[in-house]
Design a protein around this motif. Structure first.
Motif, PDB file in Angstrom:
ATOM      1  N   TYR A 231      -6.305  30.766   9.389  1.00  0.00           N
ATOM      2  CA  TYR A 231      -6.369  29.387   9.488  1.00  0.00           C
ATOM      3  C   TYR A 231      -7.951  28.746   9.444  1.00  0.00           C
ATOM      4  N   THR A 232      -8.102  27.835   8.364  1.00  0.00           N
ATOM      5  CA  THR A 232      -9.123  27.222   8.190  1.00  0.00           C
ATOM      6  C   THR A 232      -9.313  25.604   8.620  1.00  0.00           C
ATOM      7  N   TYR A 233     -10.146  25.145   9.470  1.00  0.00           N
ATOM      8  CA  TYR A 233     -10.220  23.941   9.901  1.00  0.00           C
ATOM      9  C   TYR A 233     -11.458  23.139   9.198  1.00  0.00           C
ATOM     10  N   TYR A 234     -11.017  22.010   8.544  1.00  0.00           N
ATOM     11  CA  TYR A 234     -11.956  21.530   7.796  1.00  0.00           C
ATOM     12  C   TYR A 234     -12.813  20.363   8.483  1.00  0.00           C
ATOM     13  N   ASP A 235     -13.978  20.188   8.031  1.00  0.00           N
ATOM     14  CA  ASP A 235     -14.824  19.088   8.818  1.00  0.00           C
ATOM     15  C   ASP A 235     -14.968  17.942   8.208  1.00  0.00           C
ATOM     16  N   ASP A 236     -14.560  17.858   6.798  1.00  0.00           N
ATOM     17  CA  ASP A 236     -14.631  16.560   6.006  1.00  0.00           C
ATOM     18  C   ASP A 236     -13.216  15.795   5.985  1.00  0.00           C
ATOM     19  N   THR A 237     -13.375  14.410   5.675  1.00  0.00           N
ATOM     20  CA  THR A 237     -12.052  13.710   5.978  1.00  0.00           C
ATOM     21  C   THR A 237     -12.162  12.423   5.335  1.00  0.00           C
ATOM     22  N   ALA A 238     -11.117  12.188   4.572  1.00  0.00           N
ATOM     23  CA  ALA A 238     -11.098  10.986   3.696  1.00  0.00           C
ATOM     24  C   ALA A 238      -9.710  10.352   3.497  1.00  0.00           C
ATOM     25  N   ILE A 239      -9.517   8.980   3.410  1.00  0.00           N
ATOM     26  CA  ILE A 239      -8.222   8.515   2.755  1.00  0.00           C
ATOM     27  C   ILE A 239      -8.090   8.922   1.309  1.00  0.00           C
ATOM     28  N   THR A 240      -7.091   9.282   0.836  1.00  0.00           N
ATOM     29  CA  THR A 240      -7.124   9.844  -0.681  1.00  0.00           C
ATOM     30  C   THR A 240      -5.844   8.774  -1.110  1.00  0.00           C
ATOM     31  N   ALA A 241      -4.937   8.379  -0.592  1.00  0.00           N
ATOM     32  CA  ALA A 241      -3.973   7.481  -1.081  1.00  0.00           C
ATOM     33  C   ALA A 241      -3.549   6.375  -0.212  1.00  0.00           C
ATOM     34  N   PHE A 242      -2.956   5.009  -0.708  1.00  0.00           N
ATOM     35  CA  PHE A 242      -2.859   4.070   0.039  1.00  0.00           C
ATOM     36  C   PHE A 242      -1.570   3.324  -0.521  1.00  0.00           C
ATOM     37  N   SER A 243      -0.189   3.205  -0.344  1.00  0.00           N
ATOM     38  CA  SER A 243       0.701   2.472  -1.009  1.00  0.00           C
ATOM     39  C   SER A 243       1.506   1.812  -0.084  1.00  0.00           C
ATOM     40  N   LEU A 244       2.300   0.619  -0.617  1.00  0.00           N
ATOM     41  CA  LEU A 244       3.152   0.071   0.261  1.00  0.00           C
ATOM     42  C   LEU A 244       4.554   0.201  -0.310  1.00  0.00           C
ATOM     43  N   GLY A 245       5.478   0.087   0.824  1.00  0.00           N
ATOM     44  CA  GLY A 245       6.807   0.179   0.517  1.00  0.00           C
ATOM     45  C   GLY A 245       7.475  -1.219   0.150  1.00  0.00           C
ATOM     46  N   THR A 246       8.589  -1.462   0.469  1.00  0.00           N
ATOM     47  CA  THR A 246       9.379  -2.657  -0.088  1.00  0.00           C
ATOM     48  C   THR A 246       9.123  -3.895   0.933  1.00  0.00           C
ATOM     49  N   LEU A 247       8.668  -4.967   0.697  1.00  0.00           N
ATOM     50  CA  LEU A 247       8.529  -6.094   1.697  1.00  0.00           C
ATOM     51  C   LEU A 247       9.308  -7.255   1.363  1.00  0.00           C
TER      52      LEU A 247
ATOM     53  N   TYR B  82       2.163  -2.648  -6.701  1.00  0.00           N
ATOM     54  CA  TYR B  82       0.673  -3.541  -6.631  1.00  0.00           C
ATOM     55  C   TYR B  82      -0.276  -2.108  -6.148  1.00  0.00           C
ATOM     56  N   LYS B  83      -1.137  -1.623  -7.160  1.00  0.00           N
ATOM     57  CA  LYS B  83      -1.910  -0.667  -6.733  1.00  0.00           C
ATOM     58  C   LYS B  83      -3.032  -0.888  -6.207  1.00  0.00           C
ATOM     59  N   PHE B  84      -3.749   0.295  -5.164  1.00  0.00           N
ATOM     60  CA  PHE B  84      -4.685  -0.356  -4.242  1.00  0.00           C
ATOM     61  C   PHE B  84      -6.067   0.575  -4.514  1.00  0.00           C
ATOM     62  N   THR B  85      -7.064  -0.101  -4.631  1.00  0.00           N
ATOM     63  CA  THR B  85      -8.283   0.451  -4.748  1.00  0.00           C
ATOM     64  C   THR B  85      -9.014   0.975  -3.476  1.00  0.00           C
ATOM     65  N   ILE B  86      -9.492   2.331  -3.834  1.00  0.00           N
ATOM     66  CA  ILE B  86     -10.220   2.901  -2.514  1.00  0.00           C
ATOM     67  C   ILE B  86     -11.501   3.043  -2.854  1.00  0.00           C
ATOM     68  N   ASP B  87     -12.427   2.126  -2.085  1.00  0.00           N
ATOM     69  CA  ASP B  87     -13.814   2.382  -1.990  1.00  0.00           C
ATOM     70  C   ASP B  87     -14.552   3.190  -1.290  1.00  0.00           C
ATOM     71  N   GLN B  88     -14.818   4.630  -1.682  1.00  0.00           N
ATOM     72  CA  GLN B  88     -15.237   5.444  -0.700  1.00  0.00           C
ATOM     73  C   GLN B  88     -16.743   5.053  -0.281  1.00  0.00           C
ATOM     74  N   ASN B  89     -17.550   4.413  -0.915  1.00  0.00           N
ATOM     75  CA  ASN B  89     -18.770   4.052  -0.407  1.00  0.00           C
ATOM     76  C   ASN B  89     -18.637   3.122   0.637  1.00  0.00           C
ATOM     77  N   LYS B  90     -17.982   2.109   0.427  1.00  0.00           N
ATOM     78  CA  LYS B  90     -17.944   1.017   1.457  1.00  0.00           C
ATOM     79  C   LYS B  90     -16.742   1.270   2.617  1.00  0.00           C
ATOM     80  N   ARG B  91     -16.053   2.304   2.296  1.00  0.00           N
ATOM     81  CA  ARG B  91     -15.095   2.400   3.200  1.00  0.00           C
ATOM     82  C   ARG B  91     -14.006   1.355   3.250  1.00  0.00           C
TER      83      ARG B  91
END
Length: 466
Positions: A30-46, A71-80
């Protein structure tokens, strides 16, 4: 009691640890990682709540569904920051949003309370209130690091396909005096300046105004009082023809200007030949056509340059207008011509084509007095005063649109004239500017400005490095 409990707890933990180790193969690491980030975001039916008015004039609201995954979402990792450049439609319920989030290396996803600093684990089955931006905190699976993001779910506050008009009252008093009873007008827009060539039956005067200022009279005078018939814009500069000479560039005389692209001016020569100039009117080259040039318009000439969606190196040039009413009293429709212009260095030269008016085409360009044709919002639009010849359309009755480059024309339900202009018989001109406004200036001294809502929305940056 504490002395007994602590050794007992350690003993139990040790037993569980050894038991779990004995139940696993030696190959399971088992390897536990220290780095973290959101890699994907999407919406369901509204849900979307749409306001409508029945034929009887009663207001009602109905519910529709919006597929959030479109509706695609942009992830700006610099500005979070995470957001959708293409906003959701007007009326979309942003208070009850089901969303899916993926985190790097299986990080734990938490959401911050909208009203305080408390944080809870995010559950994809729960709806989230995105009427305001929400903060999500992602913890690495090692528990040693975290990263917070602000997520915006943008919803349009305007109806995209609604056309809004404003009467420019601040210019009204000045304009009414200068434009009153003019017989013909021609307007063009250059940068922030709008030029009006106004013919009073004896001479043509040049007037100028910007979006927020009154009309002013230029000191320029013209030898050719019909100059208003032959004014074009090319690459941010005005092209004028006086006494048959274009831009004072050569002695070759033209009968009328037809169109101008970024690189080329098109005209009909005094000898009745279609010609083009790639050097501002200094020299001219003969063009070819597939039809007798007697079908060319000679009055109320308009042109538009339409970029081809399938090839950015090719544009479609469309020329529209009417034939002379004395020579052709029975025409009911406007004349439409077109050609393709290729911009590649090794491109071929295309001939001009007349868009034949066949009996099978029920949707043709009406033959309107003071006809105006413009390329606006990804389509050609046309409107004018009363029908002439055998055209029975009313004055300023409607805006007609063509989605196929000028072949068919139908009354538009989206592009509509303001009530204050409908039925007006005053001569007028219309043009567009760099801010996607449509301007109408008439001989009653009225100046109107309108725009389709979506053409006023800012273009967002759509891609970032993660």
């Amino acid at each position: 009691m504490r002395r007994i409990f602590l050794p007992f707890a350690i003993f139990i933990s040790t037993v569980i640890l050894f038991a779990s180790c004995l139940g696993k193969d030696d190959d399971d690491n088992y390897t536990y990682y220290d780095d973290t980030a959101i890699t994907a975001f999407s919406l369901g039916t509204l849900n979307r709540y749409v306001h409508t008015i029945s034929k009887a004039g009663a207001d009602s609201i109905y519910k529709a569904l919006v597929k959030g995954s479109n509706y695609k979402f942009t992830i700006d990792q610099n500005k979070r920051e995470i957001y959708n450049p293409d906003s959701l439609p007007l009326g979309t319920d942003a208070a009850h949003v089901i969303c899916t989030i993926s985190a790097k290396s299986g990080g734990r996803i938490t959401i911050k309370n909208a009203n305080n600093d408390s944080i809870r684990l995010f559950n994809e089955a729960d709806s989230v209130d995105f009427t305001t931006p929400r903060e999500f905190v992602i913890y690495s699976n090692s528990g040693k690091a975290y990263r917070s993001y602000t997520i915006h779910v943008n919803v349009h506050q305007q109806e995209a396909e609604k056309f809004n008009w404003v009467k420019m009252s601040d210019a009204q008093s000045q304009a009414s005096q200068m434009l009153h009873n003019m017989q013909a007008l021609k307007g063009v827009s250059i940068g922030n300046s709008h030029l009006i060539y106004a013919f009073d039956g004896h001479e043509t005067r040049l007037m100028e105004f910007s979006s927020g200022n009154d009309l002013t009279l230029s000191n320029r005078t013209f030898e050719d009082n019909t100059i208003y018939k032959n004014v074009l814009v090319q690459a941010g500069k005005v092209i004028e023809m006086q006494n048959g000479i274009v831009n004072n560039a050569s002695t070759d005389k033209m009968k009328m200007l037809l169109a101008a692209t970024e690189t080329t001016i098109y005209a009909l020569s005094e000898t009745g030949v279609l010609v083009s100039s790639a050097d501002g009117g200094a020299t001219w080259t003969e063009e070819s056509a597939d039809t007798e040039l007697g079908m060319l318009p000679t009055e109320h000439i308009n042109s538009a340059v339409i970029p081809l969606k399938t090839n950015s190196d090719i544009s479609r040039i469309v020329v529209c207008g009417n034939r002379n009413i004395t020579e052709y009293p029975d025409d009911a429709y406007g004349m439409v011509w077109g050609k393709l212009e290729e911009h590649d260095i090794n491109s071929m030269k295309h001939e001009w084509s007349f868009y034949n008016i066949g009996s099978e085409n029920r949707y043709v360009l009406p033959r309107l007095n003071n006809l105006v044709v413009l390329y606006y919002g990804g389509r050609l639009i046309a409107f004018g005063n009363e029908g002439i010849g055998k055209c029975d359309k009313g004055s300023m009755e409607a805006i007609y649109e063509s989605l196929d480059g000028g072949i068919t024309w139908k009354t538009s339900s989206t592009y509509v004239l303001p009530d204050g202009l409908k039925g007006s018989t005053a001569p007028f001109t219309a043009f567009t500017d760099n801010d996607n406004y449509l301007w109408v200036v008439n001989a009653n001294g009225e100046i109107w400005r309108g725009r389709l809502n979506r053409l006023g929305w800012a273009e967002e940056q759509r891609s970032f490095l993660e």
